[in-house]
Design an enzyme around this catalytic site. Structure first.
Site, PDB file in Angstrom:
ATOM      1  N   GLY A 381     -17.639  14.573   7.675  1.00 26.59           N
ATOM      2  CA  GLY A 381     -16.780  13.409   7.467  1.00 26.59           C
ATOM      3  C   GLY A 381     -17.109  12.368   8.508  1.00 26.59           C
ATOM      4  N   SER A 383     -16.728   9.777  11.602  1.00 28.69           N
ATOM      5  CA  SER A 383     -16.165   9.984  12.936  1.00 28.69           C
ATOM      6  C   SER A 383     -14.687   9.590  12.903  1.00 28.69           C
ATOM      7  CB  SER A 383     -16.953   9.124  13.913  1.00 28.69           C
ATOM      8  OG  SER A 383     -16.284   9.096  15.123  1.00 28.69           O
ATOM      9  N   GLY A 384     -13.844  10.430  13.470  1.00 30.24           N
ATOM     10  CA  GLY A 384     -12.409  10.142  13.470  1.00 30.24           C
ATOM     11  C   GLY A 384     -11.703  10.685  12.244  1.00 30.24           C
ATOM     12  N   GLY A 386     -10.885  13.647  11.633  1.00 31.12           N
ATOM     13  CA  GLY A 386      -9.953  14.723  11.969  1.00 31.12           C
ATOM     14  C   GLY A 386     -10.594  16.096  11.983  1.00 31.12           C
ATOM     15  N   LYS A 387     -11.918  16.143  12.152  1.00 26.00           N
ATOM     16  CA  LYS A 387     -12.611  17.435  12.144  1.00 26.00           C
ATOM     17  C   LYS A 387     -12.265  18.249  13.389  1.00 26.00           C
ATOM     18  CE  LYS A 387     -16.663  15.323  11.829  1.00 26.00           C
ATOM     19  NZ  LYS A 387     -16.274  13.897  11.797  1.00 26.00           N
ATOM     20  N   GLU A 510     -19.879  20.311  16.765  1.00 26.54           N
ATOM     21  CA  GLU A 510     -21.151  19.593  16.951  1.00 26.54           C
ATOM     22  C   GLU A 510     -21.939  20.232  18.079  1.00 26.54           C
ATOM     23  OE1 GLU A 510     -21.315  15.599  16.074  1.00 26.54           O
ATOM     24  OE2 GLU A 510     -19.164  15.328  15.854  1.00 26.54           O
TER      25      GLU A 510
HETATM   26  P1  ADP Z   1     -13.467  13.816  14.345  1.00 24.81           P
HETATM   27  O1  ADP Z   1     -13.679  15.126  15.011  1.00 24.81           O
HETATM   28  O2  ADP Z   1     -13.495  13.915  12.863  1.00 24.81           O
HETATM   29  O3  ADP Z   1     -14.385  12.744  14.810  1.00 24.81           O
HETATM   30  P2  ADP Z   1     -10.924  13.904  15.675  1.00 24.81           P
HETATM   31  O4  ADP Z   1     -10.260  15.072  15.071  1.00 24.81           O
HETATM   32  O5  ADP Z   1     -11.520  14.065  17.033  1.00 24.81           O
HETATM   33  O6  ADP Z   1     -11.993  13.299  14.678  1.00 24.81           O
HETATM   34  O7  ADP Z   1      -9.877  12.703  15.780  1.00 24.81           O
HETATM   35  C1  ADP Z   1      -9.112  12.266  14.696  1.00 24.81           C
HETATM   36  C2  ADP Z   1      -8.282  11.064  15.142  1.00 24.81           C
HETATM   37  O8  ADP Z   1      -7.331  11.440  16.104  1.00 24.81           O
HETATM   38  C3  ADP Z   1      -9.103   9.959  15.753  1.00 24.81           C
HETATM   39  O9  ADP Z   1      -8.594   8.731  15.282  1.00 24.81           O
HETATM   40  C4  ADP Z   1      -8.845  10.093  17.235  1.00 24.81           C
HETATM   41  O10 ADP Z   1      -8.889   8.840  17.843  1.00 24.81           O
HETATM   42  C5  ADP Z   1      -7.458  10.682  17.285  1.00 24.81           C
HETATM   43  N1  ADP Z   1      -7.297  11.591  18.438  1.00 24.81           N
HETATM   44  C6  ADP Z   1      -8.078  12.630  18.758  1.00 24.81           C
HETATM   45  N2  ADP Z   1      -7.619  13.285  19.834  1.00 24.81           N
HETATM   46  C7  ADP Z   1      -6.496  12.646  20.215  1.00 24.81           C
HETATM   47  C8  ADP Z   1      -5.539  12.840  21.270  1.00 24.81           C
HETATM   48  N3  ADP Z   1      -5.644  13.843  22.143  1.00 24.81           N
HETATM   49  N4  ADP Z   1      -4.515  11.980  21.356  1.00 24.81           N
HETATM   50  C9  ADP Z   1      -4.397  10.956  20.474  1.00 24.81           C
HETATM   51  N5  ADP Z   1      -5.244  10.737  19.466  1.00 24.81           N
HETATM   52  C10 ADP Z   1      -6.293  11.551  19.319  1.00 24.81           C
END
Ligand code: ADP
Length: 597
Positions: A381, A383-384, A386-387, A510
């Site tokens: 998916g 980036s961002g 929710g993976k 990753e």
């Molecule tokens: P992915 O792994 O798909 O790139 P993430 O699961 O890391 O995405 O993040 C999903 C969303 O949650 C993103 O918009 C990110 O900015 C937000 N996010 C991730 N970790 C935190 C956190 N600890 N506090 C607030 N927001 C977060």
């Protein structure tokens, strides 16, 4: 992100005092012993003016002085020895209290919920454990005892004075009372300023942590001077608060000193007149004046004790802020072998909704999927999407707002936390390596691993060549955050660490992004090998990874938008096709061909 624990301030002195007593309670035995010994020293000192009166009376009666003078000498030596012994016992108590609070704080910080750490700065927490607790040392023993002793001795001296001359006593008591009113106005200001100074220290800790945590970026950005200025700003705040403490401290000390002088003058005036009129023998006036002089000590103890108490209470507030942060359930004292079912685990997300903060958007919105036991599931998916959050919910770093996350059909919230985490091997995105030796790092998640197991895992993760290169083998120190290693080596160490845990569920975030294709292929084989006995969830960004997955989940807008094999998704799903054309292709282009840098 940058809000410190609730600001410290001496707004509730009584409850802070109760907390302080709570810290001291386990060591009350030594505290009382130290207090009593110091008190006895003080009492003996109190007898000195009486002995002086004795000397004077003997002198005017023309008697032998040897006895009274000898008595005085013994009194002085004994008083000094008792005072020294008492002080030592009290300081020991202080050290014990500080130790108890520190260990308690560290244990608590270890168990903090991830969410709490998201909202606090580690540097400030560190300052609270190291510097604020130091302030508790004196207050929790010496100043508590001094305050109590000061009050007792003051009362004692005043009582003795009752028998000497009531008029002079009233004069003295009036002055002492005036002094106490002044002190009551001054002392809370010392507490407030100390709180500000300590808060500034916390800021300095946070600043340093920020700078040292991104040291190379700071240098590469030419930000050294700016960062220094930023920190110096907080250092200046600490200094300013320190000035305020010093100023009020000076006022408090001066008030106490002045009160004694004032009382001395008043007693000399009133007492002198009474001696002249024949109402008071001169020896009584001298003894009274000596008592007055002697009052210096309890008043000094009281002032110092009360000042330190204010300083200590400011620290109690800051320590208590940390104690009020939410923690996870404690692990059992004796960690038993994993209790769960052997073999691979089944993972299911059912209608999961989750957001990090109330004021942000949903990261997962009715997310559902199943990862069967022994399968390899790739999450893809943008980036961002929710993976990584899927992994965070599985590890119960955060809890789902709605729906359920289950492992083997059991909600993760119903698992004992240590058992849940014992089931999982987790390789974080930035593959942290901790300060210590290679062996420490590998055994971090499985302290019971044998050297033979370590050797096998190193071979699997193709780290055996690194091991041969290191001067002291497994015992080579790998530097702060593994800075002496390449990115690919750090990733493989992180994977080896997770594998040594023999997890039933392996989460790879990753985890192979920095590996060259040869090593990546080797690791893919390892992962393929262990899939079957282990369920693997991998956040994938490479075609090669998704191609070997038994199912691919395409995450978008908080849901699984499509699932299937690479071939199915390429033909059925637009987003996947796009990802494959951009992300995977880009990863393949970027893929280094030589050993990773
Ligand atoms: P992915 O792994 O798909 O790139 P993430 O699961 O890391 O995405 O993040 C999903 C969303 O949650 C993103 O918009 C990110 O900015 C937000 N996010 C991730 N970790 C935190 C956190 N600890 N506090 C607030 N927001 C977060």
């Amino acid at each position: 992100m940058h809000s410190a624990p609730a600001a410290a301030g001496p707004e509730k002195p009584l409850s802070a005092l109760r907390t302080l007593f709570g810290y001291v309670r386990p060591y009350r035995g030594t505290l009382i012993a130290g207090g009593v010994v110091s008190f006895l020293g003080g009492i003996l000192g109190l007898a000195a003016p009486l002995a002086t009166k004795e000397v004077l009376d003997t002198l005017s009666a023309g008697g032998d002085l040897t006895g009274p003078v000898l008595l005085m000498a013994v009194l002085f030596v004994l008083a000094a020895a008792l005072h020294a012994g008492g002080t030592y016992l009290l300081e020991r108590t202080g050290e014990n209290v500080v130790r108890g609070v520190r260990v308690g704080l560290v244990g608590r910080i270890m168990r903090l919920r991830v969410r709490e750490l998201d909202q606090n700065r580690p540097g400030d927490l560190m300052a609270r454990v190291t510097s604020d607790t130091t302030l508790l040392r004196q207050v929790s023993a010496e100043s508590l005892a001094n305050t109590v002793n000061g009050v007792l001795l003051l009362i004692g001296a005043l009582v003795v004075m009752v028998f000497m001359d009531l008029v002079l006593l009233l004069v003295t008591a009036g002055v002492v009372l005036m002094m106490m009113v002044c002190e009551a106005l001054v002392l809370p200001r010392i507490g407030r300023a100390t709180g500000q100074a300590q808060a500034a220290l916390g800021e300095i800790g946070s600043d340093l942590e920020r700078t040292l945590g991104a040291f190379r970026t700071v240098k590469a950005s030419g930000a050294e001077a700016r960062e220094t200025d930023l920190i110096a700003g907080h250092v200046d705040l600490a200094r300013r608060a320190g000035y305020t403490v010093a100023a009020w401290h000076a006022v408090a000390t001066m008030t106490a000193g002045l009160a004694i002088q004032l009382a001395f003058l008043a007693v000399l005036g009133v007492g002198g007149a009474r001696v002249l009129s024949g109402d008071l023998p001169i020896s009584s006036l001298v003894a009274f004046l000596l008592y007055l002089y002697y009052l210096n000590r309890p008043i000094d103890w009281l002032t110092v004790g009360a000042t330190q108490l204010q300083v200590g209470l400011a620290a109690v507030h800051r320590v208590r802020d940390v104690e009020q942060l939410k923690v996870e359930e404690p692990a059992p004292v004796t960690v038993t072998a994993p209790q769960g079912e052997p073999g691979a685990a089944t993972v299911e997300f059912a209608g999961v909704s989750f957001r990090y903060r109330e004021d942000t958007e949903l990261v997962h919105n009715d997310l559902s999927f199943v990862a069967p036991a022994g399968s390899m599931t790739a999450l893809v998916g943008s980036s961002g999407a929710g993976k990584s959050t899927v992994f965070a919910l599985l590890e119960r770093f955060y809890e789902a707002d709605r729906g359920s996350v289950t492992i083997d059909g059991r909600d993760v919230r119903d698992w004992p936390l240590h058992e849940l985490r014992r089931t999982i091997g987790y390789v974080e995105q930035d593959a942290p390596v901790l300060h210590g030796t290679l062996r420490d790092n590998l055994r971090f998640a499985a302290p019971e691993a044998t050297d033979e197991q370590i050797r096998q895992v190193l071979e699997l993760t193709r780290l055996d060549s690194l091991l041969r290169r290191l001067p002291e083998g497994l015992d080579t120190a790998v530097g702060h955050r593994g800075t002496t290693l390449s990115g690919g080596e750090r990733q493989r160490i992180a994977i080896a660490r997770a594998l040594l845990r023999y997890p039933r569920l392996l989460l790879l975030d990753e985890a192979t992004s920095q590996l060259d294709s040869v090593n990546e292929a080797a690791l893919r084989e390892v992962v393929a090998d262990i899939a079957g006995t282990t369920t693997v969830l991998v956040i994938a960004h490479r075609l090669s990874t998704v191609a070997s997955a038994s199912q691919i989940l395409v995450l978008d807008a908080g849901k699984v938008r499509a699932s299937g094999t690479h071939r199915e998704l390429i033909s059925d799903d637009d987003l996947y096709r796009q990802l494959a054309a951009t992300q995977f292709a880009a990863a393949s282009v970027l893929e280094p061909t030589g050993p990773e840098a």
